[in-house]
Motif scaffolding. Structure first.
Motif, PDB file in Angstrom:
ATOM      1  N   VAL A   1       0.830  -1.209   0.000  1.00 18.66           N
ATOM      2  CA  VAL A   1       0.000   0.000   0.000  1.00 18.66           C
ATOM      3  C   VAL A   1       0.861   1.253   0.000  1.00 18.66           C
ATOM      4  N   LEU A   2       1.946   1.241   0.781  1.00 18.97           N
ATOM      5  CA  LEU A   2       2.880   2.357   0.821  1.00 18.97           C
ATOM      6  C   LEU A   2       4.286   1.813   0.664  1.00 18.97           C
ATOM      7  N   ASP A   3       5.091   2.501  -0.136  1.00 25.59           N
ATOM      8  CA  ASP A   3       6.421   1.981  -0.437  1.00 25.59           C
ATOM      9  C   ASP A   3       7.471   3.085  -0.311  1.00 25.59           C
ATOM     10  N   GLY A   4       8.010   3.234   0.912  1.00 26.71           N
ATOM     11  CA  GLY A   4       9.149   4.111   1.124  1.00 26.71           C
ATOM     12  C   GLY A   4       8.877   5.584   0.900  1.00 26.71           C
ATOM     13  N   ILE A   5       7.757   6.106   1.409  1.00 27.70           N
ATOM     14  CA  ILE A   5       7.492   7.525   1.219  1.00 27.70           C
ATOM     15  C   ILE A   5       8.229   8.337   2.288  1.00 27.70           C
ATOM     16  N   ASP A   6       8.579   9.573   1.954  1.00 32.38           N
ATOM     17  CA  ASP A   6       9.329  10.450   2.851  1.00 32.38           C
ATOM     18  C   ASP A   6       8.682  11.827   2.814  1.00 32.38           C
ATOM     19  N   LEU A   7       8.105  12.262   3.948  1.00 32.02           N
ATOM     20  CA  LEU A   7       7.399  13.532   4.017  1.00 32.02           C
ATOM     21  C   LEU A   7       7.996  14.409   5.108  1.00 32.02           C
ATOM     22  N   ASP A   8       8.045  15.700   4.850  1.00 34.18           N
ATOM     23  CA  ASP A   8       8.489  16.679   5.849  1.00 34.18           C
ATOM     24  C   ASP A   8       7.502  17.836   5.807  1.00 34.18           C
ATOM     25  N   VAL A   9       6.698  17.975   6.860  1.00 37.87           N
ATOM     26  CA  VAL A   9       5.630  18.974   6.888  1.00 37.87           C
ATOM     27  C   VAL A   9       6.018  20.104   7.841  1.00 37.87           C
ATOM     28  N   PRO A  10       6.251  21.311   7.342  1.00 40.74           N
ATOM     29  CA  PRO A  10       6.607  22.434   8.218  1.00 40.74           C
ATOM     30  C   PRO A  10       5.458  22.793   9.154  1.00 40.74           C
ATOM     31  N   GLU A  11       5.802  23.238  10.331  1.00 37.36           N
ATOM     32  CA  GLU A  11       4.796  23.617  11.315  1.00 37.36           C
ATOM     33  C   GLU A  11       4.031  24.857  10.846  1.00 37.36           C
ATOM     34  N   GLY A  12       2.720  24.888  11.141  1.00 34.28           N
ATOM     35  CA  GLY A  12       1.913  26.053  10.819  1.00 34.28           C
ATOM     36  C   GLY A  12       1.623  26.232   9.344  1.00 34.28           C
ATOM     37  N   THR A  13       1.579  25.125   8.592  1.00 33.19           N
ATOM     38  CA  THR A  13       1.286  25.170   7.163  1.00 33.19           C
ATOM     39  C   THR A  13       0.191  24.164   6.834  1.00 33.19           C
ATOM     40  N   VAL A  14      -0.317  24.259   5.607  1.00 41.34           N
ATOM     41  CA  VAL A  14      -1.239  23.245   5.083  1.00 41.34           C
ATOM     42  C   VAL A  14      -0.466  22.360   4.123  1.00 41.34           C
ATOM     43  N   PHE A  15      -0.433  21.076   4.434  1.00 41.90           N
ATOM     44  CA  PHE A  15       0.222  20.089   3.574  1.00 41.90           C
ATOM     45  C   PHE A  15      -0.881  19.232   2.965  1.00 41.90           C
ATOM     46  N   SER A  16      -0.926  19.145   1.651  1.00 42.08           N
ATOM     47  CA  SER A  16      -1.981  18.377   0.983  1.00 42.08           C
ATOM     48  C   SER A  16      -1.402  17.154   0.288  1.00 42.08           C
ATOM     49  N   LEU A  17      -2.004  16.011   0.566  1.00 42.95           N
ATOM     50  CA  LEU A  17      -1.610  14.752  -0.069  1.00 42.95           C
ATOM     51  C   LEU A  17      -2.669  14.383  -1.097  1.00 42.95           C
ATOM     52  N   LEU A  18      -2.249  14.314  -2.360  1.00 42.74           N
ATOM     53  CA  LEU A  18      -3.151  14.007  -3.460  1.00 42.74           C
ATOM     54  C   LEU A  18      -2.854  12.620  -4.003  1.00 42.74           C
ATOM     55  N   GLY A  19      -3.856  12.023  -4.633  1.00 47.31           N
ATOM     56  CA  GLY A  19      -3.655  10.731  -5.268  1.00 47.31           C
ATOM     57  C   GLY A  19      -4.984  10.114  -5.643  1.00 47.31           C
ATOM     58  N   PRO A  20      -4.976   9.169  -6.591  1.00 48.43           N
ATOM     59  CA  PRO A  20      -6.214   8.491  -6.986  1.00 48.43           C
ATOM     60  C   PRO A  20      -6.762   7.656  -5.838  1.00 48.43           C
ATOM     61  N   ASN A  21      -8.002   7.185  -6.005  1.00 48.63           N
ATOM     62  CA  ASN A  21      -8.558   6.247  -5.042  1.00 48.63           C
ATOM     63  C   ASN A  21      -7.646   5.029  -4.928  1.00 48.63           C
ATOM     64  N   GLY A  22      -7.359   4.623  -3.698  1.00 45.43           N
ATOM     65  CA  GLY A  22      -6.515   3.452  -3.486  1.00 45.43           C
ATOM     66  C   GLY A  22      -5.035   3.739  -3.529  1.00 45.43           C
ATOM     67  N   ALA A  23      -4.649   5.025  -3.626  1.00 47.13           N
ATOM     68  CA  ALA A  23      -3.222   5.358  -3.710  1.00 47.13           C
ATOM     69  C   ALA A  23      -2.513   5.211  -2.370  1.00 47.13           C
ATOM     70  N   GLY A  24      -3.277   5.231  -1.262  1.00 49.26           N
ATOM     71  CA  GLY A  24      -2.665   5.074   0.061  1.00 49.26           C
ATOM     72  C   GLY A  24      -2.778   6.298   0.946  1.00 49.26           C
ATOM     73  N   LYS A  25      -3.584   7.285   0.542  1.00 47.36           N
ATOM     74  CA  LYS A  25      -3.682   8.539   1.305  1.00 47.36           C
ATOM     75  C   LYS A  25      -4.211   8.292   2.723  1.00 47.36           C
ATOM     76  N   THR A  26      -5.313   7.564   2.827  1.00 47.27           N
ATOM     77  CA  THR A  26      -5.901   7.321   4.148  1.00 47.27           C
ATOM     78  C   THR A  26      -4.972   6.486   5.012  1.00 47.27           C
ATOM     79  N   THR A  27      -4.232   5.579   4.407  1.00 52.01           N
ATOM     80  CA  THR A  27      -3.270   4.775   5.172  1.00 52.01           C
ATOM     81  C   THR A  27      -2.196   5.656   5.779  1.00 52.01           C
ATOM     82  N   VAL A  28      -1.735   6.665   5.038  1.00 53.28           N
ATOM     83  CA  VAL A  28      -0.751   7.605   5.583  1.00 53.28           C
ATOM     84  C   VAL A  28      -1.320   8.304   6.812  1.00 53.28           C
TER      85      VAL A  28
END
Length: 298
Positions: free
Chosen positions: A8-35
């Protein structure tokens, strides 16, 4: 992260700065909810490390839960309770004192324009009202990080814009918002940083403007009413694509003011004036379709 033989997820690397909006996009089944489930301690990854507000999501799960709020795809509202009672229940779960709990509840009902509806059963609320109540419930504990998993799905345009205002307000207070959405204009409006997920892999990251620059197709469209001026413009703009029926030219452009000025200068030097001019740049829809598996888009 795998479920059986399915990765479902394969080696993703995210860095979200504090006080910002970070948006994760992807098709259905891409793994967004799992993240979201992993980062909010609702699921455990097979490997790797994830930290939220400096806390490890596995070894410091309680500390993570103390600083986050989660709003899922479907409103977690008890329809048998009133809006006010739903909020009071959350205040009790956060072990707030009676006075402090009632103060926060009253403040949230007012902030989310639910004061009048507060004494009414939540089952009588519209979809937009239930969504606002759901997020208000998330905010009772005053989280520093909020996970919003497709928060505006099914809402009408007015309710969506109200939700956008709420998100912007939270960020202005220093809250970090992690947003998954199916609406690309929503990410374009709200996100400081966007990541595109496909088949469990990150295929692109950057600001909305940075991602748009990855995709070719930007152009300036010139339309003429006089065939002579149309032919003359086409002659000096050799790279332009002609539309002889509409007397229009499509000139490749990166959408910058510099390229627009250069084009207008060329026309002015040749005493050619277009009747209409419009600038077209790639949007996040173009980015999405270019970077993801089109066969999975619904």
């Amino acid at each position: 992260m795998s479920y059986g033989d399915k990765v479902v997820l394969d080696g993703i690397d995210l860095d979200v700065p504090e006080g910002t909006v970070f948006s994760l996009l992807g098709p259905n089944g891409a793994g967004k909810t799992t993240v979201v489930r992993i980062l909010s301690t609702l699921a455990r990854a097979d490997g790797g490390e994830a930290r939220v507000s400096g806390h490890d999501v596995v070894t410091e799960a309680d500390a993570v839960r103390a600083v986050i709020g989660v709003t899922g795809q479907f409103a977690a509202v008890d329809g048998l309770l009133t809006g006010e009672e739903n909020l009071i229940l959350m205040a009790d779960l956060h072990r707030l004192g009676r006075a402090e709990g009632r103060r926060r509840v009253a403040g949230l009902l007012d902030r989310f324009d639910l004061a009048e509806a507060g004494p009414k059963p939540a089952s009588t609320y519209s979809g937009g009202m239930r969504r606002r109540l759901d997020i208000a419930m998330t905010l009772v504990g005053e989280p520093r990080v909020i996970f919003l998993d497709e928060p505006t799905t099914g809402l009408d345009p007015r309710s969506r814009h109200t939700m956008w205002q709420i998100i912007r307000e939270q960020v202005s207070r220093g809250v970090t918002v992690f947003l998954t959405t199916q609406y690309l204009d929503e990410a374009d409006q709200l996100a400081d940083h966007v990541a595109v997920l496909d088949h469990g892999t990150l295929v692109a990251q950057g600001s909305p403007e940075e991602l748009k620059r990855l995709i070719p197709g930007g152009h300036i469209r010139l339309r003429f009413s006089d065939p002579g001026r149309f032919d003359a413009a086409a002659g000096i703009l050799g790279q332009a694509q002609r539309d002889d029926e509409a007397l229009a030219l499509q000139v490749p452009s990166d959408g910058s003011s510099r390229s627009l000025r250069a084009l207008l200068d060329r026309l002015d030097r040749n005493s050619i004036e277009a009747d209409e001019l419009s600038v077209h740049t790639p949007d996040l829809d173009d980015v999405f379709f270019a970077l993801t598996d089109k066969d999975k888009v619904r």
